[in-house]
Design a protein around this motif. Structure first.
Motif, mmCIF file in Angstrom:
data_model
loop_
_atom_site.group_PDB
_atom_site.id
_atom_site.type_symbol
_atom_site.label_atom_id
_atom_site.label_comp_id
_atom_site.label_asym_id
_atom_site.label_seq_id
_atom_site.Cartn_x
_atom_site.Cartn_y
_atom_site.Cartn_z
ATOM 1 N N TRP A 157 0.824 -1.214 0.000
ATOM 2 C CA TRP A 157 0.000 0.000 0.000
ATOM 3 C C TRP A 157 0.854 1.257 0.000
ATOM 4 O O TRP A 157 0.721 2.112 -0.874
ATOM 5 C CB TRP A 157 -0.947 -0.028 1.195
ATOM 6 C CG TRP A 157 -1.564 1.296 1.531
ATOM 7 C CD1 TRP A 157 -1.158 2.183 2.471
ATOM 8 C CD2 TRP A 157 -2.696 1.909 0.885
ATOM 9 N NE1 TRP A 157 -1.951 3.294 2.483
ATOM 10 C CE2 TRP A 157 -2.913 3.166 1.508
ATOM 11 C CE3 TRP A 157 -3.546 1.517 -0.143
ATOM 12 C CZ2 TRP A 157 -3.930 4.016 1.141
ATOM 13 C CZ3 TRP A 157 -4.580 2.380 -0.520
ATOM 14 C CH2 TRP A 157 -4.763 3.598 0.118
ATOM 15 N N PHE A 158 1.750 1.400 0.974
ATOM 16 C CA PHE A 158 2.494 2.657 1.051
ATOM 17 C C PHE A 158 3.518 2.766 -0.079
ATOM 18 O O PHE A 158 3.819 3.863 -0.554
ATOM 19 C CB PHE A 158 3.157 2.837 2.422
ATOM 20 C CG PHE A 158 4.376 2.014 2.689
ATOM 21 C CD1 PHE A 158 5.606 2.354 2.154
ATOM 22 C CD2 PHE A 158 4.307 0.909 3.517
ATOM 23 C CE1 PHE A 158 6.731 1.599 2.423
ATOM 24 C CE2 PHE A 158 5.432 0.158 3.792
ATOM 25 C CZ PHE A 158 6.648 0.500 3.236
ATOM 26 N N PHE A 159 4.041 1.639 -0.566
ATOM 27 C CA PHE A 159 5.006 1.701 -1.669
ATOM 28 C C PHE A 159 4.342 2.194 -2.948
ATOM 29 O O PHE A 159 4.871 3.078 -3.646
ATOM 30 C CB PHE A 159 5.625 0.317 -1.888
ATOM 31 C CG PHE A 159 6.572 0.268 -3.053
ATOM 32 C CD1 PHE A 159 7.862 0.749 -2.934
ATOM 33 C CD2 PHE A 159 6.161 -0.258 -4.271
ATOM 34 C CE1 PHE A 159 8.740 0.716 -4.014
ATOM 35 C CE2 PHE A 159 7.024 -0.299 -5.352
ATOM 36 C CZ PHE A 159 8.326 0.185 -5.224
ATOM 37 N N ILE A 160 3.165 1.659 -3.277
ATOM 38 C CA ILE A 160 2.472 2.065 -4.503
ATOM 39 C C ILE A 160 1.992 3.509 -4.393
ATOM 40 O O ILE A 160 2.033 4.265 -5.371
ATOM 41 C CB ILE A 160 1.305 1.107 -4.792
ATOM 42 C CG1 ILE A 160 1.825 -0.309 -5.031
ATOM 43 C CG2 ILE A 160 0.516 1.563 -6.005
ATOM 44 C CD1 ILE A 160 0.744 -1.343 -5.214
ATOM 45 N N CYS A 161 1.533 3.920 -3.204
ATOM 46 C CA CYS A 161 1.090 5.307 -3.021
ATOM 47 C C CYS A 161 2.237 6.282 -3.261
ATOM 48 O O CYS A 161 2.095 7.259 -4.012
ATOM 49 C CB CYS A 161 0.520 5.491 -1.613
ATOM 50 S SG CYS A 161 -1.132 4.810 -1.370
ATOM 51 N N PHE A 162 3.373 6.047 -2.634
ATOM 52 C CA PHE A 162 4.514 6.949 -2.806
ATOM 53 C C PHE A 162 5.034 6.926 -4.236
ATOM 54 O O PHE A 162 5.390 7.968 -4.795
ATOM 55 C CB PHE A 162 5.631 6.562 -1.836
ATOM 56 C CG PHE A 162 5.316 6.871 -0.402
ATOM 57 C CD1 PHE A 162 4.430 7.877 -0.063
ATOM 58 C CD2 PHE A 162 5.892 6.146 0.629
ATOM 59 C CE1 PHE A 162 4.124 8.171 1.256
ATOM 60 C CE2 PHE A 162 5.605 6.428 1.955
ATOM 61 C CZ PHE A 162 4.722 7.440 2.260
ATOM 62 N N LEU A 163 5.075 5.752 -4.844
ATOM 63 C CA LEU A 163 5.555 5.654 -6.224
ATOM 64 C C LEU A 163 4.637 6.400 -7.184
ATOM 65 O O LEU A 163 5.102 7.085 -8.101
ATOM 66 C CB LEU A 163 5.660 4.183 -6.627
ATOM 67 C CG LEU A 163 6.147 3.909 -8.051
ATOM 68 C CD1 LEU A 163 7.575 4.420 -8.237
ATOM 69 C CD2 LEU A 163 6.066 2.417 -8.370
ATOM 70 N N ASN A 164 3.334 6.309 -6.963
ATOM 71 C CA ASN A 164 2.395 6.992 -7.854
ATOM 72 C C ASN A 164 2.495 8.507 -7.716
ATOM 73 O O ASN A 164 2.345 9.235 -8.705
ATOM 74 C CB ASN A 164 0.965 6.541 -7.550
ATOM 75 C CG ASN A 164 -0.012 6.991 -8.605
ATOM 76 O OD1 ASN A 164 -0.009 6.492 -9.726
ATOM 77 N ND2 ASN A 164 -0.858 7.949 -8.254
ATOM 78 N N VAL A 165 2.754 9.001 -6.501
ATOM 79 C CA VAL A 165 2.938 10.442 -6.320
ATOM 80 C C VAL A 165 4.150 10.927 -7.107
ATOM 81 O O VAL A 165 4.106 11.965 -7.782
ATOM 82 C CB VAL A 165 3.089 10.777 -4.823
ATOM 83 C CG1 VAL A 165 3.505 12.230 -4.637
ATOM 84 C CG2 VAL A 165 1.779 10.515 -4.093
ATOM 85 N N ILE A 166 5.239 10.171 -7.059
ATOM 86 C CA ILE A 166 6.444 10.560 -7.797
ATOM 87 C C ILE A 166 6.188 10.543 -9.294
ATOM 88 O O ILE A 166 6.564 11.477 -10.025
ATOM 89 C CB ILE A 166 7.610 9.625 -7.422
ATOM 90 C CG1 ILE A 166 7.961 9.788 -5.939
ATOM 91 C CG2 ILE A 166 8.833 9.904 -8.283
ATOM 92 C CD1 ILE A 166 8.987 8.786 -5.443
ATOM 93 N N MET A 167 5.538 9.497 -9.780
ATOM 94 C CA MET A 167 5.273 9.386 -11.221
ATOM 95 C C MET A 167 4.284 10.447 -11.694
ATOM 96 O O MET A 167 4.383 10.931 -12.829
ATOM 97 C CB MET A 167 4.733 7.989 -11.535
ATOM 98 C CG MET A 167 5.693 6.852 -11.212
ATOM 99 S SD MET A 167 7.251 6.952 -12.128
ATOM 100 C CE MET A 167 6.665 6.713 -13.803
#
Length: 256
Positions: A114-124
């Motif tokens: 959950w937190f990995f995909i959330c942070f990655l999507n914010v960066i992208m």
């Protein structure tokens, strides 16, 4: 991507946490649930305003929104024990995610995903690639702030008209809402994951059991009934056979 909370050796880290979350995670889970619901409404608002705002770019908008769909699905699996979200989870595992039910049990092990995909999507999402949401927002802000700015995009309505303003600011607000919900939700997921690991480390180190023989794990919420504590049997002492001494006994001598 589901990372089980275990390291493969004996002890608590080999036991994946299943079932409802422990009490010390409930406050974090409530915030994650709020961020999940906000992302659902934010994605609907973004597609509902972005497609009429730029009909020629609707394909890119739909493809880019799949990142949020992945986050939503991960959040549903994470919150599958919630009274409301459990109905969504059952709907997914019976339809679109039927093959995922055997591979991912959901719950606490989905925190890392959950937190990995959330942070990655914010960066992208902050990378201004062609046709992305951030590129549309940058172009629209230039048009709003500068009346003489050249219009390099194809819009569904005349620039600076009332429908254009309404759709553009709705689209802009939806992107801000999505990014904030992903940041806040990812942060609470990260802190919850840290809390789980800290509790598991404390409980594994405070049981006094030998790590080579007994697990000694009392579970994530401190309830010793959740897991069976391994106890090593005391070593048994081997009985020595009676020593043999030749020419001893009570027999009679020959010739006497």
């Amino acid at each position: 991507m589901v990372i089980p909370l275990g390291d493969g050796g004996p002890g608590p880290m080999t036991q994946p946490m299943v079932g409802p979350p422990p009490e010390y995670l409930l406050a974090r889970y409530r915030k994650i649930k709020a961020c999940l619901i906000v992302q659902i409404f934010g994605s609907i608002m973004q597609l509902g305003s972005g497609i009429p705002l730029q009909p020629s770019n609707s394909q890119n908008l739909i493809i880019n929104s799949l990142d949020v769909v992945i986050i939503i699905i991960t959040g549903i699996f994470l919150l599958k024990d919630d009274l409301m979200i459990s109905q969504w989870h059952q709907c997914l595992v019976r339809t679109f995610c039927a093959t995922c039910a055997d591979q991912c049990q959901g719950g606490v092990p989905c925190l890392c995903s959950w937190f990995f995909i959330c942070f990655l999507n914010v960066i992208m999402a902050l990378i201004p690639s062609s046709g992305s949401q951030i590129s549309i927002i940058i172009a629209g802000i230039h048009l709003v702030l500068n009346d003489s700015a050249p219009d390099k995009m194809s819009w569904g309505f005349p620039v600076r008209s009332m429908p254009w303003y309404i759709l553009f600011f709705t689209f802009f607000a939806s992107e801000v809402i999505l990014l904030l919900a992903q940041l806040i939700g990812g942060w609470h997921g990260y802190k919850a994951f840290q809390e789980v690991m800290r509790r598991m480390a404390e409980e594994s180190g405070g049981t006094g059991a030998d790590p080579g023989v007994g697990g000694g794990f009392q579970g994530a919420d401190g309830d010793p009934s959740m897991f069976r504590q391994g106890v090593a049997a005391p070593p048994q002492q081997r009985q020595q056979p009676p020593s043999f001494t030749p020419f001893q006994g009570g027999g009679q001598r020959l010739g006497s």
